[in-house]
Design a protein around this motif. Structure first.
Motif, PDB file in Angstrom:
ATOM      1  N   CYS A   9     -12.477   7.509  10.212  1.00 34.85           N
ATOM      2  CA  CYS A   9     -12.757   7.788   8.802  1.00 34.85           C
ATOM      3  C   CYS A   9     -13.147   6.485   8.102  1.00 34.85           C
ATOM      4  CB  CYS A   9     -11.516   8.406   8.163  1.00 34.85           C
ATOM      5  SG  CYS A   9     -11.636   8.644   6.369  1.00 34.85           S
ATOM      6  N   VAL A  10     -14.233   6.506   7.343  1.00 33.81           N
ATOM      7  CA  VAL A  10     -14.685   5.280   6.665  1.00 33.81           C
ATOM      8  C   VAL A  10     -13.763   4.896   5.513  1.00 33.81           C
ATOM      9  CG1 VAL A  10     -17.115   5.640   7.264  1.00 33.81           C
ATOM     10  CG2 VAL A  10     -16.224   6.549   5.100  1.00 33.81           C
ATOM     11  N   LEU A  11     -12.918   5.831   5.064  1.00 35.36           N
ATOM     12  CA  LEU A  11     -12.053   5.559   3.925  1.00 35.36           C
ATOM     13  C   LEU A  11     -10.670   5.050   4.326  1.00 35.36           C
ATOM     14  CD1 LEU A  11     -13.048   8.624   1.704  1.00 35.36           C
ATOM     15  CD2 LEU A  11     -13.864   6.266   1.533  1.00 35.36           C
ATOM     16  N   CYS A  12     -10.056   5.676   5.333  1.00 33.23           N
ATOM     17  CA  CYS A  12      -8.721   5.229   5.764  1.00 33.23           C
ATOM     18  C   CYS A  12      -8.757   4.485   7.092  1.00 33.23           C
ATOM     19  CB  CYS A  12      -7.752   6.405   5.844  1.00 33.23           C
ATOM     20  SG  CYS A  12      -8.040   7.504   7.259  1.00 33.23           S
ATOM     21  N   GLU A  13      -9.917   4.504   7.765  1.00 33.03           N
ATOM     22  CA  GLU A  13     -10.134   3.816   9.043  1.00 33.03           C
ATOM     23  C   GLU A  13      -9.197   4.306  10.144  1.00 33.03           C
ATOM     24  OE1 GLU A  13     -10.102  -0.383   8.375  1.00 33.03           O
ATOM     25  OE2 GLU A  13     -11.945  -0.336   7.181  1.00 33.03           O
ATOM     26  N   ARG A  70     -12.935  -1.454  -1.411  1.00 37.25           N
ATOM     27  CA  ARG A  70     -12.752  -2.790  -0.849  1.00 37.25           C
ATOM     28  C   ARG A  70     -12.117  -3.755  -1.852  1.00 37.25           C
ATOM     29  NH1 ARG A  70     -18.435  -3.703   2.508  1.00 37.25           N
ATOM     30  NH2 ARG A  70     -17.921  -2.325   4.248  1.00 37.25           N
ATOM     31  N   LYS A  71     -12.215  -3.415  -3.126  1.00 39.60           N
ATOM     32  CA  LYS A  71     -11.629  -4.267  -4.164  1.00 39.60           C
ATOM     33  C   LYS A  71     -10.168  -3.915  -4.444  1.00 39.60           C
ATOM     34  CE  LYS A  71     -16.170  -4.335  -6.371  1.00 39.60           C
ATOM     35  NZ  LYS A  71     -16.946  -3.946  -7.580  1.00 39.60           N
ATOM     36  N   LEU A  72      -9.701  -2.810  -3.840  1.00 34.61           N
ATOM     37  CA  LEU A  72      -8.360  -2.309  -4.135  1.00 34.61           C
ATOM     38  C   LEU A  72      -7.457  -2.369  -2.906  1.00 34.61           C
ATOM     39  CD1 LEU A  72      -9.528   0.864  -6.098  1.00 34.61           C
ATOM     40  CD2 LEU A  72      -8.735  -1.292  -7.091  1.00 34.61           C
ATOM     41  N   SER A  73      -6.259  -2.878  -3.092  1.00 31.90           N
ATOM     42  CA  SER A  73      -5.286  -2.967  -1.998  1.00 31.90           C
ATOM     43  C   SER A  73      -4.334  -1.781  -2.045  1.00 31.90           C
ATOM     44  CB  SER A  73      -4.479  -4.269  -2.100  1.00 31.90           C
ATOM     45  OG  SER A  73      -5.323  -5.385  -1.929  1.00 31.90           O
ATOM     46  N   CYS A  77       0.310  -0.112   2.683  1.00 34.98           N
ATOM     47  CA  CYS A  77       0.014  -0.966   3.843  1.00 34.98           C
ATOM     48  C   CYS A  77      -0.542  -2.331   3.468  1.00 34.98           C
ATOM     49  CB  CYS A  77      -0.943  -0.257   4.795  1.00 34.98           C
ATOM     50  SG  CYS A  77      -2.635  -0.105   4.150  1.00 34.98           S
ATOM     51  N   CYS A  78      -0.853  -2.506   2.175  1.00 37.75           N
ATOM     52  CA  CYS A  78      -1.373  -3.782   1.642  1.00 37.75           C
ATOM     53  C   CYS A  78      -2.775  -4.128   2.139  1.00 37.75           C
ATOM     54  CB  CYS A  78      -0.412  -4.931   1.978  1.00 37.75           C
ATOM     55  SG  CYS A  78       1.230  -4.691   1.285  1.00 37.75           S
ATOM     56  N   LYS A  79      -3.462  -3.192   2.806  1.00 41.34           N
ATOM     57  CA  LYS A  79      -4.833  -3.445   3.250  1.00 41.34           C
ATOM     58  C   LYS A  79      -5.822  -2.961   2.193  1.00 41.34           C
ATOM     59  CE  LYS A  79      -3.761  -2.999   8.176  1.00 41.34           C
ATOM     60  NZ  LYS A  79      -4.030  -2.230   9.416  1.00 41.34           N
ATOM     61  N   LYS A  80      -7.031  -3.513   2.239  1.00 45.02           N
ATOM     62  CA  LYS A  80      -8.087  -3.120   1.301  1.00 45.02           C
ATOM     63  C   LYS A  80      -8.593  -1.713   1.635  1.00 45.02           C
ATOM     64  CE  LYS A  80      -8.414  -7.106  -0.919  1.00 45.02           C
ATOM     65  NZ  LYS A  80      -8.134  -7.221  -2.354  1.00 45.02           N
ATOM     66  N   GLY A  81      -9.306  -1.127   0.690  1.00 42.71           N
ATOM     67  CA  GLY A  81      -9.915   0.182   0.922  1.00 42.71           C
ATOM     68  C   GLY A  81      -9.140   1.337   0.325  1.00 42.71           C
ATOM     69  N   ALA A  82      -8.274   1.064  -0.652  1.00 44.35           N
ATOM     70  CA  ALA A  82      -7.444   2.115  -1.255  1.00 44.35           C
ATOM     71  C   ALA A  82      -8.234   2.860  -2.326  1.00 44.35           C
ATOM     72  CB  ALA A  82      -6.180   1.500  -1.851  1.00 44.35           C
ATOM     73  N   THR A  83      -8.708   4.045  -2.004  1.00 45.81           N
ATOM     74  CA  THR A  83      -9.566   4.806  -2.924  1.00 45.81           C
ATOM     75  C   THR A  83      -8.825   5.908  -3.678  1.00 45.81           C
ATOM     76  OG1 THR A  83     -10.223   6.295  -1.136  1.00 45.81           O
ATOM     77  CG2 THR A  83     -11.622   4.381  -1.531  1.00 45.81           C
ATOM     78  N   CYS A  86      -3.283   6.676  -8.488  1.00 47.43           N
ATOM     79  CA  CYS A  86      -2.317   7.512  -9.201  1.00 47.43           C
ATOM     80  C   CYS A  86      -2.971   8.085 -10.449  1.00 47.43           C
ATOM     81  CB  CYS A  86      -1.098   6.666  -9.573  1.00 47.43           C
ATOM     82  SG  CYS A  86       0.172   7.576 -10.493  1.00 47.43           S
ATOM     83  N   GLU A  87      -2.686   9.355 -10.735  1.00 50.84           N
ATOM     84  CA  GLU A  87      -3.299  10.044 -11.864  1.00 50.84           C
ATOM     85  C   GLU A  87      -2.726   9.609 -13.211  1.00 50.84           C
ATOM     86  OE1 GLU A  87      -5.894  12.041 -11.937  1.00 50.84           O
ATOM     87  OE2 GLU A  87      -6.177  11.944  -9.782  1.00 50.84           O
ATOM     88  N   ASN A  88      -1.627   8.906 -13.207  1.00 51.17           N
ATOM     89  CA  ASN A  88      -1.084   8.373 -14.454  1.00 51.17           C
ATOM     90  C   ASN A  88      -1.984   7.215 -14.901  1.00 51.17           C
ATOM     91  OD1 ASN A  88       0.341   7.279 -16.559  1.00 51.17           O
ATOM     92  ND2 ASN A  88       2.246   6.983 -15.433  1.00 51.17           N
ATOM     93  N   GLY A  89      -2.621   7.393 -16.034  1.00 49.77           N
ATOM     94  CA  GLY A  89      -3.579   6.403 -16.508  1.00 49.77           C
ATOM     95  C   GLY A  89      -2.998   5.015 -16.693  1.00 49.77           C
ATOM     96  N   ARG A  90      -1.689   4.924 -16.906  1.00 54.38           N
ATOM     97  CA  ARG A  90      -1.037   3.627 -17.113  1.00 54.38           C
ATOM     98  C   ARG A  90      -0.648   2.964 -15.798  1.00 54.38           C
ATOM     99  NH1 ARG A  90       1.236   7.101 -20.801  1.00 54.38           N
ATOM    100  NH2 ARG A  90       3.073   7.390 -19.463  1.00 54.38           N
ATOM    101  N   CYS A  91      -0.757   3.707 -14.691  1.00 54.54           N
ATOM    102  CA  CYS A  91      -0.358   3.195 -13.384  1.00 54.54           C
ATOM    103  C   CYS A  91      -1.565   2.613 -12.657  1.00 54.54           C
ATOM    104  CB  CYS A  91       0.270   4.304 -12.548  1.00 54.54           C
ATOM    105  SG  CYS A  91       0.876   3.753 -10.937  1.00 54.54           S
ATOM    106  N   GLN A  92      -1.378   1.481 -12.020  1.00 51.68           N
ATOM    107  CA  GLN A  92      -2.466   0.807 -11.318  1.00 51.68           C
ATOM    108  C   GLN A  92      -2.378   0.944  -9.800  1.00 51.68           C
ATOM    109  OE1 GLN A  92      -5.005  -0.680 -13.097  1.00 51.68           O
ATOM    110  NE2 GLN A  92      -3.917   0.233 -14.833  1.00 51.68           N
ATOM    111  N   LYS A  93      -1.493   1.800  -9.306  1.00 50.52           N
ATOM    112  CA  LYS A  93      -1.287   1.900  -7.859  1.00 50.52           C
ATOM    113  C   LYS A  93      -2.396   2.713  -7.202  1.00 50.52           C
ATOM    114  CE  LYS A  93       3.717   1.528  -8.196  1.00 50.52           C
ATOM    115  NZ  LYS A  93       4.982   2.272  -8.171  1.00 50.52           N
ATOM    116  N   SER A  94      -2.847   2.191  -6.067  1.00 55.88           N
ATOM    117  CA  SER A  94      -3.857   2.885  -5.262  1.00 55.88           C
ATOM    118  C   SER A  94      -3.406   2.891  -3.806  1.00 55.88           C
ATOM    119  CB  SER A  94      -5.214   2.189  -5.380  1.00 55.88           C
ATOM    120  OG  SER A  94      -5.728   2.298  -6.697  1.00 55.88           O
ATOM    121  N   TYR A  95      -3.899   3.889  -3.051  1.00 54.61           N
ATOM    122  CA  TYR A  95      -3.496   4.067  -1.656  1.00 54.61           C
ATOM    123  C   TYR A  95      -4.673   4.541  -0.815  1.00 54.61           C
ATOM    124  CZ  TYR A  95       1.209   4.445  -3.760  1.00 54.61           C
ATOM    125  OH  TYR A  95       2.367   4.223  -4.480  1.00 54.61           O
ATOM    126  N   HIS A  96      -4.516   4.419   0.498  1.00 54.22           N
ATOM    127  CA  HIS A  96      -5.272   5.259   1.419  1.00 54.22           C
ATOM    128  C   HIS A  96      -4.537   6.598   1.385  1.00 54.22           C
ATOM    129  CE1 HIS A  96      -5.659   1.109   3.115  1.00 54.22           C
ATOM    130  NE2 HIS A  96      -6.941   1.442   3.067  1.00 54.22           N
TER     131      HIS A  96
END
Length: 204
Positions: A9-13, A70-73, A77-83, A86-96
């Motif tokens: 998968c190109v998104l989660c590898e 690629r800009k998001l960790s 797992c702390c790796k790049k590619g987190a697309t 979180c749907e909470n607009g105040r939250c900055q968390k991203s994941y695979h």
């Protein structure tokens, strides 16, 4: 269980296919899991989902989303590619997407309206004060509706396609059978002519 080939998968590898990731699909040499596509924050369907056609997503859009990731960790797992954000607009968390599941994210699926999203473990509906009735479409920001295909149906379709390919490869050679049909009457006619010649001679 890993897939039979090295396609990832190109998104989660990841190459694994299961009910968490959804099936892998390929279009224009771009391969991705259905759930990685559905839950990525920057993607939306341009067409109705079709098996082996990136489930209705544009290959160009998926590559653009990969570039954005690629800009998001990933918070897990702390790796790049987190697309998947979180749907909470105040939250900055991203994941695979698979990492989000492992991290205990709350999944929001509104299949009827084609909306999919996640809340990180901190921003689950209980912390947002949401009830079971309003935890779906009104709280998930999507550009266009997305459509989800059943994982088991995807697997069945792949098996059918593989069987059809095998059967087509083992079809009898029609050309040879046609040639046999063409030459058989000629041999029969020769036999008749050979048998009839002595009779004619004997009558003389």
């Amino acid at each position: 269980m890993d897939s039979d080939n090295d396609v990832t998968c190109v998104l989660c590898e990841m190459s694994v296919e299961n009910k968490v990731t959804g099936a892998l699909s390929t279009k224009e040499e771009v391969t991705a899991h259905q759930n990685c596509l559905l839950f990525s924050s920057g993607l939306f369907c341009r067409e109705s989902p079709q098996l082996d056609d990136l489930f209705g997503f544009s290959a160009k859009d998926v590559l653009s989303e990969k570039q954005r990731g690629r800009k998001l960790s990933c918070k897990k797992c702390c790796k790049k590619g987190a697309t998947v954000g979180c749907e909470n607009g105040r939250c900055q968390k991203s994941y695979h997407y698979p990492c989000a599941i492992q991290a205990g994210a709350h999944i929001v699926e509104d299949k009827e309206n084609g909306q999919f999203g996640i809340y990180c473990s901190r921003c689950k509906k209980s912390k947002l004060g949401l009830s079971d009735d309003d935890s779906n479409s009104s709280n998930v920001s999507t550009h266009n509706p997305k459509r989800k295909l059943d994982f088991s149906d995807c697997q069945k379709e792949k098996k059918v396609q593989k069987r059809l390919i095998i059967e087509s490869d083992s079809e009898p050679d029609v050309t040879n059978s046609e040639e046999i049909a063409m030459f058989a009457p000629l041999e029969f006619d020769l036999d008749e002519n050979a048998n009839s010649a002595p009779k004619e001679l004997s009558n003389r």
